[in-house]
Design a protein around this motif. Sequence first.
Motif, short mmCIF file in Angstrom:
data_model
loop_
_atom_site.label_atom_id
_atom_site.label_comp_id
_atom_site.label_asym_id
_atom_site.label_seq_id
_atom_site.Cartn_x
_atom_site.Cartn_y
_atom_site.Cartn_z
N ARG A 136 0.81 -1.22 0.00
CA ARG A 136 0.00 0.00 0.00
C ARG A 136 0.84 1.27 0.00
O ARG A 136 0.35 2.34 -0.35
CB ARG A 136 -0.98 -0.03 1.17
N SER A 137 2.09 1.16 0.33
CA SER A 137 2.97 2.33 0.26
C SER A 137 3.27 2.71 -1.19
O SER A 137 3.77 3.79 -1.45
CB SER A 137 4.27 2.06 1.01
N ARG A 138 2.96 1.80 -2.11
CA ARG A 138 3.24 2.04 -3.53
C ARG A 138 2.04 2.62 -4.28
O ARG A 138 2.15 2.95 -5.46
CB ARG A 138 3.64 0.72 -4.20
N LEU A 139 0.89 2.73 -3.61
CA LEU A 139 -0.31 3.18 -4.29
C LEU A 139 -0.20 4.65 -4.70
O LEU A 139 0.07 5.51 -3.87
CB LEU A 139 -1.54 3.00 -3.38
N ASP A 191 3.32 -4.33 -15.50
CA ASP A 191 4.05 -3.21 -14.90
C ASP A 191 3.35 -2.70 -13.64
O ASP A 191 4.01 -2.41 -12.63
CB ASP A 191 4.20 -2.08 -15.92
N VAL A 192 2.03 -2.59 -13.69
CA VAL A 192 1.30 -2.16 -12.49
C VAL A 192 1.44 -3.19 -11.38
O VAL A 192 1.71 -2.86 -10.22
CB VAL A 192 -0.20 -1.94 -12.82
N GLY A 193 1.30 -4.47 -11.73
CA GLY A 193 1.41 -5.51 -10.72
C GLY A 193 2.78 -5.54 -10.06
O GLY A 193 2.90 -5.69 -8.84
N LEU A 194 3.84 -5.40 -10.86
CA LEU A 194 5.19 -5.38 -10.30
C LEU A 194 5.38 -4.17 -9.39
O LEU A 194 6.00 -4.27 -8.32
CB LEU A 194 6.22 -5.37 -11.42
N ALA A 195 4.87 -3.01 -9.81
CA ALA A 195 4.99 -1.81 -8.98
C ALA A 195 4.24 -1.98 -7.66
O ALA A 195 4.65 -1.41 -6.64
CB ALA A 195 4.47 -0.59 -9.74
N ALA A 196 3.17 -2.76 -7.67
CA ALA A 196 2.39 -3.01 -6.45
C ALA A 196 2.98 -4.15 -5.62
O ALA A 196 2.42 -4.52 -4.59
CB ALA A 196 0.95 -3.33 -6.81
N ARG A 197 4.10 -4.71 -6.08
CA ARG A 197 4.81 -5.79 -5.39
C ARG A 197 4.05 -7.11 -5.43
O ARG A 197 4.08 -7.90 -4.49
CB ARG A 197 5.13 -5.40 -3.94
N LEU A 198 3.34 -7.35 -6.54
CA LEU A 198 2.71 -8.64 -6.76
C LEU A 198 3.67 -9.54 -7.52
O LEU A 198 4.60 -9.07 -8.18
CB LEU A 198 1.40 -8.47 -7.56
#
Length: 286
Positions: free
Chosen positions: A146-149, A253-260
């Motif tokens: 959630r710190s990446r949102l 890219d979104v998933g990686l940025a969200a740490r998935l």
Amino acid sequence: MTPDDLPAARRVSFAAFLVGDGLPRRVGEPEPEPPDEDGVRRWIAKMGHLLAADPAGCLVAEEDGEMAGCAISQNRGGLWYLSVFAVRPGLQGRGVGKRLMDAVLAHADGRPGMLSATAHPGATRRYRLAGFTLHPMMRMVGRVDRSRLPAIDGLRDGRPGDLAWMDELDERLRGAGHGPDHVHLRENAPLIVSDDPGRRPGYVYLDEVWDRPMLLAAGDPETAGRLLWEALARTKGETIVNRITVANHWAVDVGLAARLDIRQQGYLVLRGMSDPAPYLAETHFL
């Protein structure tokens, strides 16, 4: 198929999918499990909607008075899609699947088509022999950091009046609108849309039961990414972003940025059409 066939179709399809979903399982991943009572109810409600919308595309195969297989397909304007295709375990390889596939393709009447498939070798062989192209899919799984949102603006909850432009967007991306499927989805799932005059349109449905985005379409990758970020921001625990094809790396890219984490999934199976993008398909409404 008739409404009375739906409970048996549910049993056959879940039995077949348990086998198919278990094939690509990696060490450490949980065993696939059958749905609970609420999951059964939701499945029957979805299939009941499809059966009412296009009954001629919904067929069963019987042997000795029992259901041997089922196929639930739909024509939507110029597009055909296959929602369910299953043969009872123990009866595969005996021609049941071929006869069902021939029948639903006859219903398609030459329309371009799409479906979401597991990695079951018998099913993928049948689709390829029927002239479909297999597009490997990925999925992103885990708990959102959630710190990446990012801060997202220009989005709002969907309204009934949005369905017309959503169908127009669908037509540009996949050749036809979802039509009555949008009505069913909006009645059963939260809808977030982007209709800011300064940006491209887009929408995403949220699956509150599984805490994940469910069906997403957008006019460009930037809008798609904003919608996916908003969907991820509304998750509460472990989530999954399904059916990411090579044409939709914006979602990776979104998933990686969200740490998935990235994992492999089955195939988006297409005939007579390009891989829709920016677009994340839903299991049963494609």
